[in-house]
Motif scaffolding. Structure first.
Motif, mmCIF file in Angstrom:
data_model
loop_
_atom_site.group_PDB
_atom_site.id
_atom_site.type_symbol
_atom_site.label_atom_id
_atom_site.label_comp_id
_atom_site.label_asym_id
_atom_site.label_seq_id
_atom_site.Cartn_x
_atom_site.Cartn_y
_atom_site.Cartn_z
ATOM 1 N N LEU A 292 -2.864 -21.777 4.713
ATOM 2 C CA LEU A 292 -2.191 -20.543 4.363
ATOM 3 C C LEU A 292 -1.694 -19.833 5.611
ATOM 4 O O LEU A 292 -2.181 -20.086 6.720
ATOM 5 N N SER A 293 -0.754 -18.928 5.416
ATOM 6 C CA SER A 293 -0.274 -18.083 6.501
ATOM 7 C C SER A 293 -0.055 -16.682 5.958
ATOM 8 O O SER A 293 0.000 -16.480 4.738
ATOM 9 N N ALA A 294 0.035 -15.724 6.844
ATOM 10 C CA ALA A 294 0.256 -14.346 6.422
ATOM 11 C C ALA A 294 1.327 -13.721 7.284
ATOM 12 O O ALA A 294 1.531 -14.119 8.433
ATOM 13 N N SER A 295 1.994 -12.735 6.714
ATOM 14 C CA SER A 295 3.002 -11.996 7.466
ATOM 15 C C SER A 295 2.960 -10.531 7.061
ATOM 16 O O SER A 295 2.532 -10.181 5.953
ATOM 17 N N ARG A 296 3.407 -9.686 7.988
ATOM 18 C CA ARG A 296 3.448 -8.250 7.719
ATOM 19 C C ARG A 296 4.814 -7.755 8.189
ATOM 20 O O ARG A 296 4.972 -7.268 9.303
ATOM 21 N N PRO A 297 5.786 -7.886 7.326
ATOM 22 C CA PRO A 297 7.149 -7.499 7.703
ATOM 23 C C PRO A 297 7.376 -5.990 7.763
ATOM 24 O O PRO A 297 8.275 -5.526 8.466
ATOM 25 N N GLN A 298 6.578 -5.247 7.033
ATOM 26 C CA GLN A 298 6.672 -3.789 7.038
ATOM 27 C C GLN A 298 5.276 -3.191 7.170
ATOM 28 O O GLN A 298 4.281 -3.877 6.926
ATOM 29 N N ASP A 299 5.226 -1.928 7.507
ATOM 30 C CA ASP A 299 3.936 -1.284 7.768
ATOM 31 C C ASP A 299 2.952 -1.418 6.618
ATOM 32 O O ASP A 299 1.753 -1.609 6.823
ATOM 33 N N GLN B 116 3.228 -3.588 3.903
ATOM 34 C CA GLN B 116 3.449 -4.795 3.122
ATOM 35 C C GLN B 116 2.778 -5.973 3.813
ATOM 36 O O GLN B 116 2.960 -6.205 5.020
ATOM 37 N N PHE B 117 2.018 -6.716 3.029
ATOM 38 C CA PHE B 117 1.277 -7.858 3.565
ATOM 39 C C PHE B 117 1.521 -9.019 2.625
ATOM 40 O O PHE B 117 1.334 -8.890 1.413
ATOM 41 N N ILE B 118 1.919 -10.171 3.175
ATOM 42 C CA ILE B 118 2.294 -11.306 2.350
ATOM 43 C C ILE B 118 1.445 -12.506 2.729
ATOM 44 O O ILE B 118 1.249 -12.797 3.912
ATOM 45 N N LEU B 119 0.961 -13.198 1.718
ATOM 46 C CA LEU B 119 0.196 -14.427 1.914
ATOM 47 C C LEU B 119 1.038 -15.586 1.405
ATOM 48 O O LEU B 119 1.552 -15.527 0.295
ATOM 49 N N SER B 120 1.166 -16.620 2.226
ATOM 50 C CA SER B 120 2.068 -17.715 1.869
ATOM 51 C C SER B 120 1.437 -19.075 2.114
ATOM 52 O O SER B 120 0.470 -19.202 2.862
ATOM 53 N N VAL C 180 0.853 -1.185 0.000
ATOM 54 C CA VAL C 180 0.000 0.000 0.000
ATOM 55 C C VAL C 180 0.890 1.235 0.000
ATOM 56 O O VAL C 180 1.907 1.269 0.701
ATOM 57 N N GLU C 181 0.500 2.223 -0.782
ATOM 58 C CA GLU C 181 1.238 3.481 -0.832
ATOM 59 C C GLU C 181 0.330 4.629 -0.431
ATOM 60 O O GLU C 181 -0.878 4.591 -0.668
ATOM 61 N N GLY C 182 0.925 5.636 0.165
ATOM 62 C CA GLY C 182 0.186 6.854 0.422
ATOM 63 C C GLY C 182 -0.571 6.899 1.727
ATOM 64 O O GLY C 182 -1.375 7.819 1.945
ATOM 65 N N THR C 183 -0.345 5.931 2.608
ATOM 66 C CA THR C 183 -0.989 5.961 3.915
ATOM 67 C C THR C 183 -0.080 5.277 4.928
ATOM 68 O O THR C 183 0.792 4.504 4.561
ATOM 69 N N SER C 184 -0.290 5.591 6.196
ATOM 70 C CA SER C 184 0.507 4.981 7.251
ATOM 71 C C SER C 184 -0.391 4.221 8.208
ATOM 72 O O SER C 184 -1.549 4.588 8.409
ATOM 73 N N ASN C 185 0.164 3.174 8.802
ATOM 74 C CA ASN C 185 -0.557 2.356 9.782
ATOM 75 C C ASN C 185 -1.900 1.848 9.278
ATOM 76 O O ASN C 185 -2.904 1.905 9.998
ATOM 77 N N PRO C 186 -1.964 1.348 8.057
ATOM 78 C CA PRO C 186 -3.256 0.823 7.600
ATOM 79 C C PRO C 186 -3.570 -0.512 8.262
ATOM 80 O O PRO C 186 -2.669 -1.229 8.692
ATOM 81 N N ASN C 187 -4.846 -0.833 8.333
ATOM 82 C CA ASN C 187 -5.254 -2.201 8.612
ATOM 83 C C ASN C 187 -5.200 -2.920 7.264
ATOM 84 O O ASN C 187 -5.629 -2.379 6.249
ATOM 85 N N LEU C 188 -4.689 -4.131 7.277
ATOM 86 C CA LEU C 188 -4.547 -4.870 6.028
ATOM 87 C C LEU C 188 -5.308 -6.190 6.105
ATOM 88 O O LEU C 188 -5.378 -6.804 7.178
ATOM 89 N N TYR C 189 -5.851 -6.598 4.989
ATOM 90 C CA TYR C 189 -6.715 -7.774 4.942
ATOM 91 C C TYR C 189 -6.359 -8.647 3.735
ATOM 92 O O TYR C 189 -6.036 -8.130 2.666
ATOM 93 N N TRP C 190 -6.482 -9.948 3.920
ATOM 94 C CA TRP C 190 -6.466 -10.889 2.804
ATOM 95 C C TRP C 190 -7.830 -11.576 2.742
ATOM 96 O O TRP C 190 -8.304 -12.125 3.742
ATOM 97 N N TYR C 191 -8.437 -11.546 1.552
ATOM 98 C CA TYR C 191 -9.683 -12.248 1.294
ATOM 99 C C TYR C 191 -9.449 -13.262 0.173
ATOM 100 O O TYR C 191 -8.596 -13.081 -0.680
ATOM 101 N N ARG C 192 -10.279 -14.291 0.169
ATOM 102 C CA ARG C 192 -10.314 -15.214 -0.956
ATOM 103 C C ARG C 192 -11.744 -15.246 -1.483
ATOM 104 O O ARG C 192 -12.712 -15.282 -0.720
ATOM 105 N N GLN C 193 -11.822 -15.259 -2.797
ATOM 106 C CA GLN C 193 -13.125 -15.340 -3.448
ATOM 107 C C GLN C 193 -13.100 -16.507 -4.421
ATOM 108 O O GLN C 193 -12.340 -16.516 -5.382
ATOM 109 N N ALA C 194 -13.936 -17.518 -4.143
ATOM 110 C CA ALA C 194 -14.078 -18.619 -5.095
ATOM 111 C C ALA C 194 -14.921 -18.127 -6.261
ATOM 112 O O ALA C 194 -15.660 -17.149 -6.129
ATOM 113 N N ALA C 195 -14.827 -18.799 -7.372
ATOM 114 C CA ALA C 195 -15.503 -18.367 -8.592
ATOM 115 C C ALA C 195 -16.998 -18.153 -8.339
ATOM 116 O O ALA C 195 -17.692 -19.056 -7.876
#
Lengths: 114, 110
Positions: free
Chosen positions: A64-71, A73-77, A25-40
């Motif tokens: 699945l797992s998720a990580s947030r290494p930076q403010d 950046q959100f990663i799904l693994s 995400v760019e242009g904001t600080s301290n956002p809440n971040l979300y991962w969603y999945r949508q089946a067809a």
């Protein structure tokens, strides 16, 4: 202005292979971040959310797992993909008290597991 | 957790006609949000309703929040082909979460 990026846009992976999807995400600080999945043709299933660096909440037990290494950046693994992991993965952000503000979605990653 | 139910799940609408989609909850909601997802795209925020009985309009779209704050509706007049897509309602629950309905997929018949 704020923007949200996701990559890759499309991914085809064999069963059992690892996965890493990135959201920034760019242009904001301290956002809440979300991962969603949508089946067809289906609704949005919340997978993970994060209110800060290193803070991850999981909604449903899964492969699945998720990580947030930076403010912003959100990663799904995943270590080993399953067929059922196929779907449209959407990252989203909001600010303040999550759930009361508008959520902004990224363009998504379409994952096909074969 | 919080659940919002949307009806109908699918609609086929003739171009030029009006249609309505509904969102219902068994509990009182602090607010309700509506999103639209075009085919192949991602959900985009349309509006948020907060007050009991609130009505908001965006051109041909009219959004309403029920008096008891347990239901909401989206009414579209003079449907155009650009209205095609899936309309989701969403409501907050717990901490930092939005519960999305399953959506109303709208197909516009020219």
């Amino acid at each position: 202005s704020q923007t949200i990026h996701q990559w890759p846009a499309t991914l085809v992976q064999p069963v059992g292979s690892p996965l890493s999807l990135e959201c920034t995400v760019e242009g904001t600080s301290n956002p809440n971040l979300y991962w969603y999945r949508q089946a067809a043709g289906r609704g949005l299933q919340l997978l993970f959310y994060s209110v800060g660096i290193g803070q991850i909440s999981s909604e449903v037990p899964q492969n699945l797992s998720a990580s947030r290494p930076q403010d912003r950046q959100f990663i799904l693994s995943s270590k080993k993909l399953l067929l059922s992991d196929s779907g449209f993965y959407l990252c989203a952000w909001d600010i303040g008290t999550g759930g009361t503000e508008t959520q902004y979605f990224g363009p998504g990653t379409r994952l096909l597991v074969l | 957790g919080q659940q919002v139910m949307q009806i109908p799940q699918y609609q086929h609408v003739q171009e030029g006609e009006d249609f309505t989609t509904y969102c219902n909850s068994s509990t009182t909601l602090s607010n309700i949000q509506w999103y639209k997802q075009r085919p192949g795209g991602h959900p985009v925020f349309l509006i948020q309703l907060v007050k009991s009985g609130e009505v908001k309009k965006q051109k041909r779209l009219t959004f309403q929040f029920g008096e008891a704050k347990k239901n909401s509706s989206l009414h579209i007049t003079a449907t155009q082909t650009t209205d095609v897509g899936t309309y989701f309602c969403a409501a907050p629950y717990g901490n930092n979460r939005l519960a999305f309905g399953k959506g109303n997929q709208v197909v516009v018949i020219p």
